[in-house]
Design a protein around this motif. Structure first.
Motif, PDB file in Angstrom:
ATOM      1  N   GLU A   1     -13.885  65.969  38.312  1.00 20.29           N
ATOM      2  CA  GLU A   1     -14.433  65.291  39.491  1.00 20.29           C
ATOM      3  C   GLU A   1     -15.883  64.863  39.250  1.00 20.29           C
ATOM      4  N   ASP A   2     -16.637  65.676  38.539  1.00 19.43           N
ATOM      5  CA  ASP A   2     -18.026  65.318  38.220  1.00 19.43           C
ATOM      6  C   ASP A   2     -18.082  64.143  37.247  1.00 19.43           C
ATOM      7  N   LEU A   3     -17.187  64.140  36.276  1.00 24.09           N
ATOM      8  CA  LEU A   3     -17.108  63.019  35.341  1.00 24.09           C
ATOM      9  C   LEU A   3     -16.756  61.735  36.090  1.00 24.09           C
ATOM     10  N   ASP A   4     -15.756  61.812  36.962  1.00 19.33           N
ATOM     11  CA  ASP A   4     -15.356  60.630  37.735  1.00 19.33           C
ATOM     12  C   ASP A   4     -16.477  60.155  38.650  1.00 19.33           C
ATOM     13  N   ALA A   5     -17.211  61.073  39.249  1.00 14.09           N
ATOM     14  CA  ALA A   5     -18.335  60.685  40.108  1.00 14.09           C
ATOM     15  C   ALA A   5     -19.391  59.937  39.299  1.00 14.09           C
ATOM     16  N   THR A   6     -19.618  60.376  38.083  1.00 16.29           N
ATOM     17  CA  THR A   6     -20.561  59.678  37.200  1.00 16.29           C
ATOM     18  C   THR A   6     -20.056  58.268  36.903  1.00 16.29           C
ATOM     19  N   GLY A   7     -18.773  58.150  36.620  1.00 18.79           N
ATOM     20  CA  GLY A   7     -18.189  56.842  36.353  1.00 18.79           C
ATOM     21  C   GLY A   7     -18.288  55.912  37.543  1.00 18.79           C
ATOM     22  N   ARG A   8     -18.071  56.442  38.741  1.00 18.37           N
ATOM     23  CA  ARG A   8     -18.196  55.607  39.950  1.00 18.37           C
ATOM     24  C   ARG A   8     -19.646  55.194  40.163  1.00 18.37           C
ATOM     25  N   LEU A   9     -20.582  56.077  39.859  1.00 17.52           N
ATOM     26  CA  LEU A   9     -22.002  55.759  39.980  1.00 17.52           C
ATOM     27  C   LEU A   9     -22.355  54.563  39.093  1.00 17.52           C
ATOM     28  N   TYR A  10     -21.776  54.527  37.909  1.00 18.97           N
ATOM     29  CA  TYR A  10     -22.020  53.421  36.981  1.00 18.97           C
ATOM     30  C   TYR A  10     -21.066  52.249  37.215  1.00 18.97           C
ATOM     31  N   GLN A  11     -20.226  52.358  38.238  1.00 14.86           N
ATOM     32  CA  GLN A  11     -19.305  51.316  38.649  1.00 14.86           C
ATOM     33  C   GLN A  11     -18.395  50.867  37.497  1.00 14.86           C
ATOM     34  N   LEU A  12     -17.829  51.833  36.815  1.00 14.76           N
ATOM     35  CA  LEU A  12     -16.913  51.519  35.727  1.00 14.76           C
ATOM     36  C   LEU A  12     -15.641  50.894  36.310  1.00 14.76           C
ATOM     37  N   PRO A  13     -15.319  49.679  35.924  1.00 16.40           N
ATOM     38  CA  PRO A  13     -14.236  48.939  36.570  1.00 16.40           C
ATOM     39  C   PRO A  13     -12.874  49.594  36.463  1.00 16.40           C
ATOM     40  N   PHE A  14     -12.570  50.263  35.365  1.00 19.97           N
ATOM     41  CA  PHE A  14     -11.248  50.860  35.208  1.00 19.97           C
ATOM     42  C   PHE A  14     -11.026  52.040  36.143  1.00 19.97           C
ATOM     43  N   LEU A  15     -12.081  52.652  36.658  1.00 22.50           N
ATOM     44  CA  LEU A  15     -11.920  53.753  37.620  1.00 22.50           C
ATOM     45  C   LEU A  15     -11.422  53.248  38.967  1.00 22.50           C
ATOM     46  N   SER A  16     -11.800  52.044  39.346  1.00 24.39           N
ATOM     47  CA  SER A  16     -11.349  51.519  40.630  1.00 24.39           C
ATOM     48  C   SER A  16      -9.844  51.227  40.607  1.00 24.39           C
ATOM     49  N   ARG A  17      -9.275  50.986  39.427  1.00 27.38           N
ATOM     50  CA  ARG A  17      -7.836  50.749  39.308  1.00 27.38           C
ATOM     51  C   ARG A  17      -7.044  52.036  39.430  1.00 27.38           C
ATOM     52  N   HIS A  18      -7.723  53.176  39.216  1.00 26.27           N
ATOM     53  CA  HIS A  18      -7.013  54.465  39.224  1.00 26.27           C
ATOM     54  C   HIS A  18      -7.362  55.307  40.444  1.00 26.27           C
ATOM     55  N   GLY A  19      -8.002  54.724  41.419  1.00 23.98           N
ATOM     56  CA  GLY A  19      -8.293  55.463  42.632  1.00 23.98           C
ATOM     57  C   GLY A  19      -9.565  56.094  42.614  1.00 23.98           C
TER      58      GLY A  19
END
Length: 134
Positions: A116-134
């Motif tokens: 969850e912390d890794l994903d939060a970091t990815g969302r902070l950097y607006q990594l586009p592939f994270l938005s495809r996976h929820g």
């Protein structure tokens, strides 16, 4: 997104290695080093061979462990995509695969390290592939 599988060395005929990630200091947290030592038997095989993983895209990656004099092994890691010699890399697949490899690593480390912390970091950097996976 933890569909990462450790595999035996694949055939390298007709393949090329493309550097996709280099981490200079794996040991900045001992848990990271310990994960790779445990997962790839580096306490016995160490410098003899890289590790290989198959990522969600189906692409195979070679994990080359770097040693430095006076430092515990491994001190660094280089990740290479193994692709057909004349084929281009698909950046979206590499990004998604690298994130899956990081997720796999965090799952394997456990303790205070949480996906969850890794994903939060990815969302902070607006990594586009994270938005495809929820």
């Amino acid at each position: 997104m933890t569909d990462v599988e450790v595999i035996e060395q694949p055939s390298l005929d007709g393949k090329r290695r493309a550097l996709v990630l280099a981490e200079d200091r794996v040991g900045h947290y001992p848990e990271f080093r310990e994960f790779f030592v445990r997962r790839f038997s580096l306490d016995t095989d160490a410098l003899s061979k890289p590790g290989y993983v198959r990522a969600p895209s189906g692409m195979i990656y070679s994990l080359v462990f770097v040693g430095r004099s006076g430092e515990p092994f491994p001190d660094g890691i280089e990740v290479y995509a193994l692709i057909d010699a004349l084929e281009p890399l698909t950046e979206a697949d590499v990004d998604t695969d690298l994130w899956a490899i990081l997720t796999w690593m965090i799952h394997g480390i456990g303790g205070e390290w949480e996906v969850e912390d890794l994903d939060a970091t990815g969302r902070l950097y607006q990594l586009p592939f994270l938005s495809r996976h929820g």
